[in-house]
Structure formats: C-alpha cells, structure tokens
Design an enzyme around this catalytic site. Structure first.
Site, PDB file in Angstrom:
ATOM      1  CB  SER A   1      -0.971  -0.050   1.173  1.00  0.00           C
ATOM      2  OG  SER A   1      -2.043   0.825   0.992  1.00  0.00           O
TER       3      SER A   1
ATOM      4  CG  ASP B   1      -4.080  -2.063   0.463  1.00  0.00           C
ATOM      5  OD1 ASP B   1      -3.341  -2.742   1.203  1.00  0.00           O
ATOM      6  OD2 ASP B   1      -4.021  -0.829   0.386  1.00  0.00           O
TER       7      ASP B   1
END
Length: 301
Positions: free
Chosen positions: A39, A154
C-alpha cells in the site's frame, strides 16, 4: 562500510508518509539493499527504488493534493469502489517516469492481493506504476485494478507488513517499519441495562471502514513481527492524525524521523533486542488469550 539492510514498509494510507522520515534516517546508517512494501509502503518504497529521495518525495506530497485522487470526477461508475483509481495510476506513472522495476536503483517488491486466485501476489517486474496502483487499491475506496488475468486490491488484505517475503531480497539485516495504529490490549463487558444517554458521535462510512480495517491489519502486523522476528522494528504510527491527512506530510515526515532515531538508539543497547522480542511475544499472548475477567465487568486480555 555501511551494513546492508532490507527494509519492509507497511501500509497505513496517509500514516505511511512517516516512512519518508524513517527512510531519511535509515539511509544515514545503512546501505538499503532492497525494499518490499504494501500500500503506501509500496508507493514510498517504489519511488525510493526509482531514485527519488525522501526529501524529494516530501516535496511531491506537498505539490499533489489528495483532492486530485479523491475527486468527484474520479468516481467509479462500475461501483467496484468509491473512486476508479485512474488519477492515482496517472500520478504513479508521472512519479516513476513510466520506468520498469527491473531498471530500479535498488531491488523492489510490491505486495498486492489478487481477487481471482484469492492469494497474495508479489510484483518485482514490469512498470512501477502498475505495481504501485495494484498494491494501493484499498477495498471500497478504490476499484480493484485489473491487469491481465489479475484483479488486484490492497496488499494489506493479507500482508499489511510483508515481512514474510523479506528473504527474497539480499541484506544482512531486516528492518520493519510499522505505521498502523496501536492495538488495545483489553476488552470489557458492558451492561446494556444501564446505558447513559449521550449525544451520538457522527462518524462517516469511510471512517467506519478505515478504523475497522486498520485494527485488523494492526493485529496481523503484530503477529508477523512476532513470527518473523525482524532485526529492527520501527513503530512510527502517528495515529492522532487522520489516515487521509495527506496535507500533513511534513508532520508525518518529522515524526517518522524522530521515531527512527529513537529506535536505532535503543537497539544500540545490548539488552534491548531480547527485551523487545519478549515484549512482542507477551503482546501476542495477551491478544490471543483471555486471562482475566474481573468482577466489575472489565475483561483484560
């Protein structure tokens, strides 16, 4: 000669801007020989791998407002998320000059999660921009990123602090940087028959999602710290700021730098490493086992 270190950068949305300050300290003490990130950790790690310094990234953060990525013009019409991520991909291409990971100054791996195979995928080849967009596709916020046969979200879904894969990069040390909020170690039993009348606090859907996701990811990160025992752990969670406070990049940078310096000083003490490892083991025991239920209704973990 500086010792080689593999750096593991965790996710945390804007909280991950603390990685900039941490990296600025680490590069003063170590030769960073590889970075793996999830991320925001992937974005910071990817840009560092390209050759952009932490100070230059701080300037980029000041120039590019979050409103561009979270604009009403970027709403996802396919309803896979609130935003389509097109503006985010464009920024990633601009920041990395559409370079390939294979041509980076240091080895880099981005951690993402594939909804098709239902497994974590590690990206160490191809366009940096694709890897960064894939790893930062926060569920419900951004639409999943389709790339070939993959549908990425993610990487924090399974590995918010991807230490499990640090062995893939060459280095003498593994340094993990966690920016996720602190986990409460206790729970309590409440009495629903004796509730106080208070004005309800307004909380948005986004806040609900981020708070619950971050709590779950913080638990997974702590579990991996305990399981994989990195040589150094830097906790740089500035949780008093909002995870969307991208305009506070300078504050995150200064905080990350301060926490990194404090941590390296602590690790220089001979007895600190075994003490910190015992601490993380005890934390996991407390989080996994109900040890005490008190008579006054408080349950301690």
């Amino acid at each position: 000669m500086k010792e080689k270190a593999v750096v593991v950068l965790g996710g945390g949305s804007a909280l991950g801007l603390a990685h900039l300050g941490v990296l600025s300290v680490l590069e003063e003490h170590y030769k960073i020989s590889g970075i793996i990130g999830t991320s925001m950790g992937a974005i910071v790690g990817g840009l560092y791998s390209v050759g952009i310094t932490p100070q230059e990234m701080l300037k980029l953060a000041a120039l590019h407002k979050a409103a561009r990525v979270f604009s009403p013009l970027s709403l996802d019409r396919h309803i896979g998320g609130i935003f389509d991520g097109v503006a985010l991909l464009a920024l990633c291409k601009q920041w990395t000059s559409e370079k390939q990971i294979e041509d980076g100054k240091i080895p880099f791996i981005a951690c993402a999660y594939d909804l098709v195979s239902r497994s974590t995928v590690l990206i160490n080849k191809g366009l940096y921009a694709d890897a960064l967009r894939a790893s930062t596709s926060l569920p419900l916020i951004f639409a999943p990123y389709r790339l070939g046969q993959y549908l990425f979200v993610d990487g924090g879904v399974e590995h918010p602090l991807p230490m499990a894969f640090a062995y893939l990069l060459e280095g003498n040390l593994v340094i993990a940087v966690n920016v996720l909020p602190w986990i409460e170690k206790s729970a309590r039993i409440i009495n629903l028959d004796n509730l106080e009348s208070t004005k309800p606090k307004r909380i948005s859907r986004t806040e609900v999602m981020m708070q619950t996701v971050f709590h779950n990811q913080a638990f997974m990160a702590l579990k991996d710290i305990n399981s994989y025992a990195p040589d150094i752990v830097i906790d740089a969670a500035m949780s008093e700021l909002n995870p969307f406070a991208f305009h506070k990049a300078a504050s995150f940078y200064d905080f990350g730098r301060r926490k990194a310096m404090e941590t390296l000083t602590s690790y220089a003490e001979p007895r600190f490493l075994p003490q910190i490892r015992r601490y993380y083991r005890k934390m996991m025991q407390k989080l996994n086992t109900l040890q005490k239920i008190s008579l006054d209704g408080n349950t301690s973990l």
